[in-house]
Design a protein around this motif. Sequence first.
Motif, PDB file in Angstrom:
ATOM      1  N   LEU A   1       0.860  -1.167   0.000  1.00  0.00           N
ATOM      2  CA  LEU A   1       0.000   0.000   0.000  1.00  0.00           C
ATOM      3  C   LEU A   1       0.906   1.230   0.000  1.00  0.00           C
ATOM      4  N   VAL A   2       0.802   2.060  -1.028  1.00  0.00           N
ATOM      5  CA  VAL A   2       1.683   3.209  -1.199  1.00  0.00           C
ATOM      6  C   VAL A   2       0.900   4.492  -1.003  1.00  0.00           C
ATOM      7  N   LYS A   3       1.417   5.333  -0.092  1.00  0.00           N
ATOM      8  CA  LYS A   3       0.864   6.676   0.091  1.00  0.00           C
ATOM      9  C   LYS A   3       1.790   7.606  -0.661  1.00  0.00           C
ATOM     10  N   TRP A   4       1.302   8.232  -1.697  1.00  0.00           N
ATOM     11  CA  TRP A   4       2.123   9.069  -2.558  1.00  0.00           C
ATOM     12  C   TRP A   4       2.367  10.435  -1.926  1.00  0.00           C
ATOM     13  N   GLN A   5       3.595  10.906  -2.030  1.00  0.00           N
ATOM     14  CA  GLN A   5       3.984  12.194  -1.468  1.00  0.00           C
ATOM     15  C   GLN A   5       3.141  13.320  -2.061  1.00  0.00           C
TER      16      GLN A   5
ATOM     17  N   LEU B   1       0.088  13.856  -1.850  1.00  0.00           N
ATOM     18  CA  LEU B   1      -1.301  13.492  -2.143  1.00  0.00           C
ATOM     19  C   LEU B   1      -1.956  12.986  -0.868  1.00  0.00           C
ATOM     20  N   GLY B   2      -3.265  13.118  -0.761  1.00  0.00           N
ATOM     21  CA  GLY B   2      -3.998  12.657   0.406  1.00  0.00           C
ATOM     22  C   GLY B   2      -4.117  11.142   0.444  1.00  0.00           C
ATOM     23  N   TYR B   3      -4.601  10.640   1.580  1.00  0.00           N
ATOM     24  CA  TYR B   3      -4.731   9.195   1.746  1.00  0.00           C
ATOM     25  C   TYR B   3      -5.737   8.583   0.780  1.00  0.00           C
ATOM     26  N   GLU B   4      -6.673   9.371   0.275  1.00  0.00           N
ATOM     27  CA  GLU B   4      -7.645   8.821  -0.680  1.00  0.00           C
ATOM     28  C   GLU B   4      -6.995   8.443  -2.005  1.00  0.00           C
ATOM     29  N   HIS B   5      -5.730   8.883  -2.216  1.00  0.00           N
ATOM     30  CA  HIS B   5      -5.012   8.560  -3.448  1.00  0.00           C
ATOM     31  C   HIS B   5      -4.018   7.416  -3.275  1.00  0.00           C
ATOM     32  N   CYS B   6      -4.054   6.731  -2.125  1.00  0.00           N
ATOM     33  CA  CYS B   6      -3.176   5.575  -1.907  1.00  0.00           C
ATOM     34  C   CYS B   6      -3.499   4.499  -2.939  1.00  0.00           C
ATOM     35  N   THR B   7      -2.487   3.762  -3.345  1.00  0.00           N
ATOM     36  CA  THR B   7      -2.686   2.675  -4.314  1.00  0.00           C
ATOM     37  C   THR B   7      -1.931   1.441  -3.871  1.00  0.00           C
ATOM     38  N   TRP B   8      -2.366   0.306  -4.365  1.00  0.00           N
ATOM     39  CA  TRP B   8      -1.662  -0.953  -4.144  1.00  0.00           C
ATOM     40  C   TRP B   8      -0.693  -1.155  -5.295  1.00  0.00           C
TER      41      TRP B   8
END
Length: 113
Positions: free
Chosen positions: A96-100, A102-109
């Motif tokens: 699970l990647v939290k992109w710098q 960007l908010g948590y709603e934009h996390c992707t696997w």
Amino acid sequence: AARPWEPSCRQCDGKCKTPDNQMVLCDHCDAMYGISCLKPKLKKIPKGVWHCPSCAPKVGKNHTVSILSAVTEHAARKRAEIGDVPMKTVKQKMFLVKWQSLGYEHCTWETQE
């Protein structure tokens, strides 16, 4: 706010000095209440599941809402420890990647590649 680490009545912040055998414990937040401090007062300790005045509106009669209580969470943890949990075969390792920026709603696997 419930403070489960303090064994005193939440309604009157412990000023009532209610004895332990007259305290009721919320099955969701683990807060303790003296049965005579609640409004309306309870005549005896209820049998079965009981929710405090703060949690009762959240749980209500809606059985589709699932709120884990401390008891349920502890039981689930024990089942996991003894291996009584259905296991699913993992075919690919994912992260699970939290992109710098960007908010948590934009996390992707993402995969490791």
